[in-house]
Design a protein around this motif. Structure first.
Motif, PDB file in Angstrom:
ATOM      1  N   SER A 146      48.698   9.365  59.124  1.00  0.00           N
ATOM      2  CA  SER A 146      48.182  10.496  59.899  1.00  0.00           C
ATOM      3  C   SER A 146      47.351  10.034  61.093  1.00  0.00           C
ATOM      4  O   SER A 146      46.947  10.842  61.920  1.00  0.00           O
ATOM      5  CB  SER A 146      47.347  11.426  59.017  1.00  0.00           C
ATOM      6  OG  SER A 146      46.198  10.748  58.543  1.00  0.00           O
ATOM      7  N   ALA A 188      48.907   9.144  51.360  1.00  0.00           N
ATOM      8  CA  ALA A 188      47.942  10.039  52.015  1.00  0.00           C
ATOM      9  C   ALA A 188      47.010  10.664  50.983  1.00  0.00           C
ATOM     10  O   ALA A 188      47.468  11.138  49.944  1.00  0.00           O
ATOM     11  CB  ALA A 188      48.677  11.136  52.773  1.00  0.00           C
ATOM     12  N   LYS A 210      48.201  16.892  55.624  1.00  0.00           N
ATOM     13  CA  LYS A 210      47.956  16.431  56.996  1.00  0.00           C
ATOM     14  C   LYS A 210      49.234  15.938  57.664  1.00  0.00           C
ATOM     15  O   LYS A 210      49.301  15.870  58.881  1.00  0.00           O
ATOM     16  CB  LYS A 210      46.921  15.310  57.011  1.00  0.00           C
ATOM     17  CG  LYS A 210      45.503  15.757  56.792  1.00  0.00           C
ATOM     18  CD  LYS A 210      44.563  14.573  56.954  1.00  0.00           C
ATOM     19  CE  LYS A 210      43.120  14.982  56.847  1.00  0.00           C
ATOM     20  NZ  LYS A 210      42.220  13.829  57.026  1.00  0.00           N
ATOM     21  N   THR A 224      45.410  13.332  51.659  1.00  0.00           N
ATOM     22  CA  THR A 224      45.697  14.750  51.863  1.00  0.00           C
ATOM     23  C   THR A 224      47.104  14.864  52.453  1.00  0.00           C
ATOM     24  O   THR A 224      47.274  14.880  53.678  1.00  0.00           O
ATOM     25  CB  THR A 224      44.657  15.379  52.822  1.00  0.00           C
ATOM     26  OG1 THR A 224      43.342  15.039  52.371  1.00  0.00           O
ATOM     27  CG2 THR A 224      44.802  16.889  52.893  1.00  0.00           C
TER      28      THR A 224
END
Length: 153
Positions: A23, A45, A50, A47
């Motif tokens: 990201s 990741a 994202k 999150t």
């Protein structure tokens, strides 16, 4: 082989590449280049949402996790692991956290049989007087290289 960014397409199409930091600026440009060259890409990741807006999202696998946590599933079947994370600016103790995370990543990669770790380090020589940030980049590079996996900086 040919010219251009996918001159090694045959080699890349046989690799599963784990990318951390997808990201971020560098990761967000590396992932589509790997996809274009037919590599099988898995992104790690904390999150995953994202990555949902990325134009390449449907072409990659996303594993939820953190470089400081359990990476067994994310590393499973991976040939190359790309380390594009840093902790600078994340409160006191960020340099120590970077070292712990790099050690965990390196141990996990070695345990999973990852053949190569690729790391984007920092400028300067080890014998230079470096800023805390650049010194940490060098320390992380050494930790990643110390696992037995072949590393590139």
């Amino acid at each position: 082989m040919g010219d251009g960014p996918c001159a090694e397409r045959g080699l890349l199409s046989s690799l599963r590449v784990l990318v951390t930091g997808a990201s971020g600026y560098v990761g967000g440009r590396l992932v589509p280049a790997l996809v274009e060259c037919d590599a099988e890409v898995r992104c790690l990741a904390r999150t995953p949402a994202k990555l949902d807006a990325a134009p390449w999202r449907a072409a990659v696998e996303v594993a939820r996790g953190d470089v400081g946590g359990d990476l067994a599933e994310a590393m499973s079947g991976v040939d190359v692991a790309v380390y594009l994370v840093h902790s600078i600016g994340q409160g006191d103790g960020w340099a120590l956290r970077e070292q712990r995370d790099a050690e965990n990543f390196a141990r996990s990669a070695a345990k999973a049989g990852v053949r190569r770790i690729v790391y984007l380090g920092g400028l300067g020589r080890d014998d230079d007087v470096l800023s805390k940030h650049l010194q940490s980049r060098h320390d992380v590079g050494r930790l990643l290289a110390s696992t037995g996996s072949r590393s590139s900086s």
